[in-house]
Design a protein around this motif. Structure first.
Motif, PDB file in Angstrom:
ATOM      1  N   MET A 187    -106.565 -22.857 -38.638  1.00 23.83           N
ATOM      2  CA  MET A 187    -107.194 -21.894 -38.216  1.00 23.83           C
ATOM      3  C   MET A 187    -108.040 -22.070 -36.706  1.00 23.83           C
ATOM      4  O   MET A 187    -108.695 -21.277 -36.253  1.00 23.83           O
ATOM      5  CB  MET A 187    -108.129 -20.974 -39.185  1.00 23.83           C
ATOM      6  N   TYR A 189    -109.141 -23.117 -33.173  1.00 27.17           N
ATOM      7  CA  TYR A 189    -108.594 -22.193 -32.145  1.00 27.17           C
ATOM      8  C   TYR A 189    -107.364 -22.911 -31.329  1.00 27.17           C
ATOM      9  O   TYR A 189    -106.516 -22.121 -31.040  1.00 27.17           O
ATOM     10  CB  TYR A 189    -109.862 -22.087 -31.069  1.00 27.17           C
ATOM     11  N   MET A 192    -104.512 -21.817 -33.134  1.00 26.11           N
ATOM     12  CA  MET A 192    -104.550 -20.264 -32.922  1.00 26.11           C
ATOM     13  C   MET A 192    -104.009 -19.959 -31.510  1.00 26.11           C
ATOM     14  O   MET A 192    -103.858 -18.715 -31.426  1.00 26.11           O
ATOM     15  CB  MET A 192    -105.333 -19.706 -33.705  1.00 26.11           C
ATOM     16  N   VAL A 196    -103.423 -16.029 -30.078  1.00 24.58           N
ATOM     17  CA  VAL A 196    -104.118 -15.369 -29.479  1.00 24.58           C
ATOM     18  C   VAL A 196    -103.426 -14.834 -28.204  1.00 24.58           C
ATOM     19  O   VAL A 196    -103.368 -13.678 -27.616  1.00 24.58           O
ATOM     20  CB  VAL A 196    -105.433 -16.107 -28.877  1.00 24.58           C
ATOM     21  N   VAL A 199    -101.145 -11.824 -28.679  1.00 30.65           N
ATOM     22  CA  VAL A 199    -101.853 -10.644 -28.659  1.00 30.65           C
ATOM     23  C   VAL A 199    -102.124 -10.233 -27.507  1.00 30.65           C
ATOM     24  O   VAL A 199    -102.240  -8.816 -27.174  1.00 30.65           O
ATOM     25  CB  VAL A 199    -103.397 -10.944 -29.641  1.00 30.65           C
ATOM     26  N   MET A 200    -102.685 -10.988 -26.411  1.00 29.84           N
ATOM     27  CA  MET A 200    -103.111 -10.575 -25.282  1.00 29.84           C
ATOM     28  C   MET A 200    -101.964 -10.112 -24.185  1.00 29.84           C
ATOM     29  O   MET A 200    -102.438  -9.355 -23.272  1.00 29.84           O
ATOM     30  CB  MET A 200    -104.147 -11.790 -24.524  1.00 29.84           C
ATOM     31  N   TYR A 202    -100.173  -7.558 -24.348  1.00 30.89           N
ATOM     32  CA  TYR A 202    -100.037  -6.065 -24.602  1.00 30.89           C
ATOM     33  C   TYR A 202    -100.742  -5.478 -23.268  1.00 30.89           C
ATOM     34  O   TYR A 202    -101.974  -5.969 -23.518  1.00 30.89           O
ATOM     35  CB  TYR A 202    -100.308  -5.826 -25.783  1.00 30.89           C
TER      36      TYR A 202
ATOM     37  N   LEU B 123    -109.488 -11.864 -35.079  1.00 27.69           N
ATOM     38  CA  LEU B 123    -108.164 -11.473 -34.132  1.00 27.69           C
ATOM     39  C   LEU B 123    -107.567 -10.155 -35.005  1.00 27.69           C
ATOM     40  O   LEU B 123    -107.044 -10.247 -35.894  1.00 27.69           O
ATOM     41  CB  LEU B 123    -107.319 -12.570 -33.946  1.00 27.69           C
ATOM     42  N   VAL B 124    -107.095  -9.327 -34.012  1.00 23.84           N
ATOM     43  CA  VAL B 124    -106.486  -8.044 -34.392  1.00 23.84           C
ATOM     44  C   VAL B 124    -104.987  -8.665 -34.041  1.00 23.84           C
ATOM     45  O   VAL B 124    -104.657  -9.354 -33.328  1.00 23.84           O
ATOM     46  CB  VAL B 124    -106.604  -6.892 -33.240  1.00 23.84           C
ATOM     47  N   LEU B 127    -102.741  -5.622 -29.692  1.00 21.78           N
ATOM     48  CA  LEU B 127    -103.406  -4.715 -29.055  1.00 21.78           C
ATOM     49  C   LEU B 127    -103.197  -3.280 -29.340  1.00 21.78           C
ATOM     50  O   LEU B 127    -103.599  -2.330 -29.352  1.00 21.78           O
ATOM     51  CB  LEU B 127    -103.748  -4.973 -27.582  1.00 21.78           C
ATOM     52  N   LEU B 149    -110.178  -0.953 -25.156  1.00 18.76           N
ATOM     53  CA  LEU B 149    -108.980  -1.948 -25.111  1.00 18.76           C
ATOM     54  C   LEU B 149    -109.423  -3.024 -23.697  1.00 18.76           C
ATOM     55  O   LEU B 149    -108.877  -4.273 -24.026  1.00 18.76           O
ATOM     56  CB  LEU B 149    -107.623  -1.184 -24.667  1.00 18.76           C
ATOM     57  N   ARG B 153    -109.604  -7.249 -24.587  1.00 23.75           N
ATOM     58  CA  ARG B 153    -109.065  -8.127 -23.856  1.00 23.75           C
ATOM     59  C   ARG B 153    -109.934  -9.414 -23.209  1.00 23.75           C
ATOM     60  O   ARG B 153    -109.558 -10.307 -23.328  1.00 23.75           O
ATOM     61  CB  ARG B 153    -107.998  -7.414 -22.627  1.00 23.75           C
ATOM     62  N   LEU B 156    -111.052 -11.248 -26.300  1.00 19.86           N
ATOM     63  CA  LEU B 156    -109.998 -12.218 -26.590  1.00 19.86           C
ATOM     64  C   LEU B 156    -110.143 -13.424 -25.803  1.00 19.86           C
ATOM     65  O   LEU B 156    -109.849 -14.772 -26.326  1.00 19.86           O
ATOM     66  CB  LEU B 156    -108.719 -11.565 -26.609  1.00 19.86           C
ATOM     67  N   GLN B 157    -110.226 -13.299 -24.597  1.00 15.70           N
ATOM     68  CA  GLN B 157    -110.332 -14.413 -23.562  1.00 15.70           C
ATOM     69  C   GLN B 157    -111.539 -15.425 -23.777  1.00 15.70           C
ATOM     70  O   GLN B 157    -111.193 -16.492 -23.517  1.00 15.70           O
ATOM     71  CB  GLN B 157    -110.369 -14.080 -22.123  1.00 15.70           C
ATOM     72  N   SER B 159    -112.390 -15.934 -26.790  1.00 17.18           N
ATOM     73  CA  SER B 159    -112.308 -16.445 -28.381  1.00 17.18           C
ATOM     74  C   SER B 159    -112.001 -18.184 -28.347  1.00 17.18           C
ATOM     75  O   SER B 159    -112.393 -18.632 -29.387  1.00 17.18           O
ATOM     76  CB  SER B 159    -110.726 -16.029 -29.063  1.00 17.18           C
ATOM     77  N   SER B 160    -111.918 -18.632 -27.284  1.00 16.53           N
ATOM     78  CA  SER B 160    -111.666 -20.036 -27.144  1.00 16.53           C
ATOM     79  C   SER B 160    -113.148 -20.886 -27.285  1.00 16.53           C
ATOM     80  O   SER B 160    -113.238 -21.905 -27.576  1.00 16.53           O
ATOM     81  CB  SER B 160    -110.978 -20.489 -25.803  1.00 16.53           C
ATOM     82  N   TYR B 162    -114.981 -20.136 -29.715  1.00 14.24           N
ATOM     83  CA  TYR B 162    -115.239 -20.140 -31.136  1.00 14.24           C
ATOM     84  C   TYR B 162    -114.238 -21.454 -31.686  1.00 14.24           C
ATOM     85  O   TYR B 162    -113.349 -21.622 -31.393  1.00 14.24           O
ATOM     86  CB  TYR B 162    -114.797 -18.846 -31.822  1.00 14.24           C
ATOM     87  N   GLN B 163    -114.961 -21.938 -32.982  1.00 15.28           N
ATOM     88  CA  GLN B 163    -114.365 -22.956 -33.778  1.00 15.28           C
ATOM     89  C   GLN B 163    -112.868 -22.293 -34.217  1.00 15.28           C
ATOM     90  O   GLN B 163    -111.934 -23.075 -34.259  1.00 15.28           O
ATOM     91  CB  GLN B 163    -115.043 -23.465 -34.756  1.00 15.28           C
ATOM     92  N   VAL B 165    -110.292 -19.129 -35.427  1.00 17.76           N
ATOM     93  CA  VAL B 165    -109.881 -17.545 -35.283  1.00 17.76           C
ATOM     94  C   VAL B 165    -109.046 -17.247 -36.485  1.00 17.76           C
ATOM     95  O   VAL B 165    -108.098 -17.936 -37.065  1.00 17.76           O
ATOM     96  CB  VAL B 165    -108.659 -17.890 -34.050  1.00 17.76           C
TER      97      VAL B 165
END
Lengths: 206, 206
Positions: A187, A189, A192, A196, A199-200, A202, B123-124, B127, B149, B153, B156-157, B159-160, B162-163, B165
């Motif tokens: 898990m 980053y 994952m 990610v 997901v982006m 879209y 993470l969803v 989208l 939305l 986005r 989400l960009q 999210s990197s 974070y340790q 996901v």
């Protein structure tokens, strides 16, 4: 894009039950293999080339040294023992996790050389228990038992070099703990990122 | 000696289901609490002081700012919102894990200020799915949905940063994943050190 496998460095005192735990873990996880060492010593009865060791002659071993083909190697009792890099890299590229069962000093060399690894120190619940296990084997002399215990204490002192400490009180629980560590690592980053990005992709069409 | 709890920074786009997941996680784990923010805005109907927010006046909030008592704070629509440090430190000392549900910018401030934390980006699965969830609420205007939305986005960009996901495809599985991360974190050497020391105390009496 498939993620690379995880390189898992696993150490623990002799008699702590590494073998049993690894065997059980490999049975559960099709995505995980055990690294095979290369040696110049003669195969013992029942040992299979490519399974227990890669058995080679000194010339082959020394050629691999010259090509920088070992993660670590050492000479012991007149025989070479080493961890060949090529099969490990091939497995990792295939997405397989590779377990490197290795003593503390070799582990430190590997950790220094491979920044991308997970390291686990397998902890006996107590040295009393370790002593009991060593004596119960019935095959070790008093001197060997005391020597192993002293070595175990030295190795325990170096457990701080490892990222994780897994208590081996009950085999199934120790295996579950290692599974937890592998799942957590998946898990991160970096592992994952592809998800990610998916997901982006879209953009709302409304 | 009891270990300190873990500080868990949790972020994710609006509509990704953070609330449901945290609620389910807290039901399962008696060792984990949710951090409560402090605000100067008026309580809404049903909101309880100390549960949903610590409701305070501007003078109290500004006194806490002056005392460096916030992990992070911001002013928004004329009201202050902040994460008070004192209750978090108290919980951590008691050995409780503290979840900090926080948007991406606040999270980055917290991560910079607290080196000892675990950070999770929720993470969803897509989208498309997020858009569906937002529209299904039936309470948002078209403008709000598209705005959310776009914001998602952007988040989400980041999210990197974070340790970890954690994919939120199915609530129970997302909760299980967070449990896995908490358990893995508990096996870090720093959290196992006391156990290692206990094992080392023994000296063979033979």
């Amino acid at each position: 894009m498939k993620n690379k496998g995880q390189l898992i460095v696993l150490s623990g005192p002799s008699g702590c039950g590494k073998g049993t735990i690894i065997h059980s873990l490999l049975e559960q996880r099709q995505d995980t293999v055990l690294s095979v060492s290369m040696t110049t010593r003669q195969p013992r009865k029942g040992e299979v080339d490519g399974v227990h060791y890669f058995f080679v002659d000194r010339a082959t071993f020394e050629k691999t040294i010259a090509e920088d083909g070992f993660l670590e190697y050492a000479e012991y009792n007149g025989n070479y023992y080493g961890t060949p890099l090529a099969p490990i890299n091939r497995w990792l590229e295939e997405g397989k996790n590779v377990i490197l069962e290795i003593e503390v000093q070799g582990a430190e060399k590997v950790m220094a050389r491979c920044p991308e690894h997970m390291s686990i120190f397998l902890l006996v619940p107590s040295l009393v228990e370790l002593e009991r296990r060593l004596r119960n084997r019935g095959t070790e002399t008093e001197e060997v038992v005391l020597n192993r215990l002293r070595l175990a204490r030295e190795e325990l002192q170096r457990s701080s070099h490892y990222q994780y400490v897994v208590l081996n009180d009950v085999v199934e629980e120790a295996v579950a703990r290692i599974n937890t560590l592998i799942e957590a690592e998946n898990m991160r980053y970096s592992r994952m990122e592809t998800t990610v990005m998916e997901v982006m992709k879209y953009v709302s069409t409304q």
